[in-house]
Design a protein around this motif. Structure first.
Motif, mmCIF file in Angstrom:
data_model
loop_
_atom_site.group_PDB
_atom_site.id
_atom_site.type_symbol
_atom_site.label_atom_id
_atom_site.label_comp_id
_atom_site.label_asym_id
_atom_site.label_seq_id
_atom_site.Cartn_x
_atom_site.Cartn_y
_atom_site.Cartn_z
ATOM 1 N N ASN A 85 0.812 -1.228 0.000
ATOM 2 C CA ASN A 85 0.000 0.000 0.000
ATOM 3 C C ASN A 85 0.842 1.274 0.000
ATOM 4 O O ASN A 85 0.513 2.246 0.698
ATOM 5 C CB ASN A 85 -0.960 0.014 1.195
ATOM 6 N N THR A 130 1.663 3.100 -2.993
ATOM 7 C CA THR A 130 1.640 3.431 -4.428
ATOM 8 C C THR A 130 2.291 4.774 -4.721
ATOM 9 O O THR A 130 2.770 5.008 -5.837
ATOM 10 C CB THR A 130 0.196 3.442 -4.950
ATOM 11 N N TYR A 151 -5.521 -3.397 4.528
ATOM 12 C CA TYR A 151 -5.984 -3.193 3.156
ATOM 13 C C TYR A 151 -5.439 -1.903 2.553
ATOM 14 O O TYR A 151 -5.194 -1.837 1.353
ATOM 15 C CB TYR A 151 -7.510 -3.186 3.104
ATOM 16 N N GLU A 152 -5.290 -0.859 3.369
ATOM 17 C CA GLU A 152 -4.830 0.433 2.844
ATOM 18 C C GLU A 152 -3.595 0.996 3.530
ATOM 19 O O GLU A 152 -2.847 1.747 2.922
ATOM 20 C CB GLU A 152 -5.948 1.482 2.943
ATOM 21 N N THR A 187 -10.328 3.878 4.227
ATOM 22 C CA THR A 187 -10.198 2.425 4.336
ATOM 23 C C THR A 187 -11.347 1.710 3.651
ATOM 24 O O THR A 187 -12.458 2.230 3.551
ATOM 25 C CB THR A 187 -10.148 1.986 5.811
ATOM 26 N N LYS A 207 -14.274 -0.078 -1.778
ATOM 27 C CA LYS A 207 -12.972 0.570 -1.690
ATOM 28 C C LYS A 207 -13.144 2.074 -1.521
ATOM 29 O O LYS A 207 -14.170 2.640 -1.917
ATOM 30 C CB LYS A 207 -12.156 0.276 -2.943
#
Length: 642
Positions: free
Chosen positions: A192, A194, A232-233, A550, A615
């Motif tokens: 996570n 990017t 997840y994030e 999130t 998302k």
């Protein structure tokens, strides 16, 4: 005199004093930068040392620093607790905790006096050696710093921590350093990131390679409703031992699933090696009337669900090694591994082939085995039963899930199935919305400002198991919870009476027959009455903050189906009925159909969510869909005196 030691002490003192002056000067700047924050992390750092000891065993030790600055005054003399987690497998070898006063207090360093070890309490954990060392920082005010330093020793170098590059408060710097002996190779992966905010530098000398991962001014991630999982994030790092070399011989460890399976296999290789006559006799009696292997496994699964009480164990390697089925049978309680152990052993006694222990990560973990082939990918164990190319996932920790369906919290996840020297990775299906149906049929009349009626609710699949799992923990006020399930109209709902059906039989829908009333539900204006016939409005409370960071987890796909009938009062006429509506997009679909007869208005409507994960990039579109639904569900019929 040891001049080198003296020089180091003097240098450290100069650095310490200069940092105090720096942070004093920067306090106003930080307050202006974060006007809504009461605290900021100046430094959060962990330094791991990975090496081979004299016995050629891998050693992992770490030193950590947490340094926080209070940006605002809090209550006079406030105390704030900070803690660190330790256990049999991860021991604390040293620690120091202190406050540094603000400028008015001349930056006085005051050691923390109240330090207490407490059990790491969890309602689901029966036996755990995991503890908290709690430090109470006292007399804190604006400009005060609280500092916690500690060293850890990892008994098992294969069980390493992840490092989070963000938190719920601002962070000036968050850093992890890995100093690795040249005889050891490590692997790592940043998740996570990017925008490439995490910077990596490496340094080498003759003995070690040092990897430094650092992020400055890290983004803030706060707790948000229905979060799928922080991984997840949130930017974070996982690292692992890839291999080590001793006298020219290289030994692979992690990096491929084969290495992970080899590590796991050591935990189960000595499980259920001896036949237990009592359990075998019980099993054969249990399945004696079963005509097929499916029937045998259904009985075994139901026994594990209903007769083995789920309690978690997290004491040392007990958190990883299943207990023998004989012990589980004798004690009638166990954790997920124990339940899996007894099911696989009973299947063996019942001569049902292809029932195996299986590792899996629950939905809060976003990883696949390919991207993270380390123990961090899993946190759960089930059994699997394979027949005719189909795999049945047996998670007995969910006491209500029907045989043949996976539990809610493993849907969509990869599972690692054990079979001797071989393994198989399969994906757990996500149940369709129709498999998780909420079907409500009811009729009602108007009595003054009150509506009165009766109906029948049916739930199946994971909707059924969800409600019954929650209600199994409710010893008082079951009526109140039934009212919550029905969600009839407004907060004035009163369930006058109810009867529950099919609680024990998991093959049938869970049903509630009920009589209800809602006071002050309709609106009168002159000779007109306004009635909203949508007594239940699913999903519309799931409109999220559009700045959400999130992923939201809706737990399951679900189909809501309502068939309602409203009796038109005598000496009145219906002057307005909303239009019928059909809507579908990538997130939801719904259909609304009104039908007016001489004496009744019939309303049938269905609503379905098409995704379980929303998302952050999808939140705006998701909200727009729900706002359309909400607008349609807020429509009213108009009744006028004849």
């Amino acid at each position: 005199m040891n001049w080198q030691k003296f020089f180091n002490i003097k240098l450290s003192l100069i650095f310490f004093l200069s940092s105090l002056i720096s942070y004093s000067q920067n306090l106003t700047e930080l307050q202006n930068k974060y006007p809504d924050e009461s605290e900021i992390a100046l430094e959060v750092s962990e330094h791991y040392f990975i090496s081979l000891n004299k016995n050629n065993e891998i050693e992992v030790k770490s030193n950590s620093v947490e340094d926080y600055l209070l940006l605002k005054n809090t209550s006079a003399g406030v105390s704030i607790n900070e803690s660190l987690v330790f256990s049999e497998l991860i021991s604390v070898t040293a620690f120091e905790a202190y406050t540094i006063g603000n400028e008015a207090e001349k930056f006085k360093k005051t050691p923390v006096k109240i330090i207490v070890d407490k059990p790491y309490n969890s309602s689901s954990v029966f036996d755990s050696d995991t503890k908290l060392k709690v430090f109470t920082f006292s007399n804190l005010s604006q400009g005060t710093r609280k500092v916690l330093k500690h060293n850890l020793d990892f008994k098992d170098p294969m069980l390493l921590h992840r490092f989070n590059f963000t938190a719920g408060i601002p962070s000036v710097s968050r850093k992890i350093v890995l100093t690795v002996d040249k005889s050891i190779e490590i692997g790592y992966k940043i998740f996570n990131d990017t925008d490439h905010l995490v910077k990596l530098t490496t340094e080498e000398n003759k003995k070690n390679t040092t990897y430094t991962f650092v992020i400055n001014d890290a983004p803030i991630f706060r707790n948000e409703p229905k979060t799928a999982g922080r991984s997840y994030e949130l930017p974070h790092l996982h690292f692992w031992i890839s291999s080590y070399t001793i006298k020219g011989e290289k030994t692979p460890v992690f990096g491929k699933v084969e290495g992970l399976y080899k590590y796991y296999s050591d935990f189960i290789k000595n499980v259920n090696k001896t036949e237990d006559p009592a359990l075998k006799k019980f099993t054969l009696e249990l399945v004696k009337d079963a005509k097929t292997n499916d029937e045998k496994m259904e009985k075994i699964f139901k026994f594990a669900q209903e007769q083995i009480k789920y309690v978690a164990f997290e004491s040392g390697y007990e958190g990883f090694i299943p207990r023998n089925a004989s012990l589980v049978f004798e004690r009638k309680f166990g954790d997920c591994k124990d339940m899996s152990s007894i099911m696989t052993e009973m299947a063996k006694y019942a001569e049902v082939p292809n029932v195996n222990l299986t590792w899996i990560g629950t939905r809060e973990l976003p990883y696949s085995y390919e991207e993270l082939p380390t123990p961090a990918v899993d946190n759960h164990m089930i059994a699997t039963y394979e027949r005719n190319g189909e795999i049945i996932f047996l998670d007995a920790t969910d006491s209500q899930v029907p045989f043949g369906l996976p539990s809610e919290f493993i849907q969509g996840k990869e599972a690692l199935i054990s079979n001797g020297d071989l393994f198989k990775i399969v994906k757990v299906p996500t149940l369709t919305a129709d498999q998780n149906k909420y079907e409500d049929v009811y009729s009602y009349v108007l009595n003054g400002n009150k509506i009165e009626g009766k109906g029948k609710l049916k739930t199946n699949g994971l909707t059924r198991s969800y409600y019954l799992n929650v209600m199994s923990d409710i010893s008082k006020n079951r009526k109140k919870y039934i009212e919550g399930i029905l969600e009839r109209g407004n907060d004035k709902l009163n369930v006058v009476s109810f009867t529950e059906n099919n609680i024990q039989d998991k093959t049938l829908p869970y049903e509630i027959d009920y009589i209800f009333e809602n006071d002050n539900y309709v609106v009168h204006a002159g000779d007109e009455t306004y009635l909203n016939m949508f007594l239940h409005k699913p999903l519309i409370d799931l409109i999220f903050d559009e700045e959400r960071k999130t992923t939201a987890d809706l737990d399951r796909l679900q189909n809501f189906e309502f068939k309602t009938a409203f009796k038109i009062p005598e000496n009145t006429k219906v002057t307005y009925v909303p239009e019928n509506v059909t809507f579908e997009d990538a997130f939801i679909k719904y259909k609304i159909n009104f039908n007016k007869t001489a004496n009744e208005i019939l309303l049938n409507y269905t609503i379905e969510n098409k995704k379980t994960y929303i998302k952050p990039s999808e939140v705006k579109s998701w909200n727009e869909s729900l706002k359309k639904l909400k607008s349609n569900l807020n429509e009213t019929i108009v009744i006028k005196k004849a």
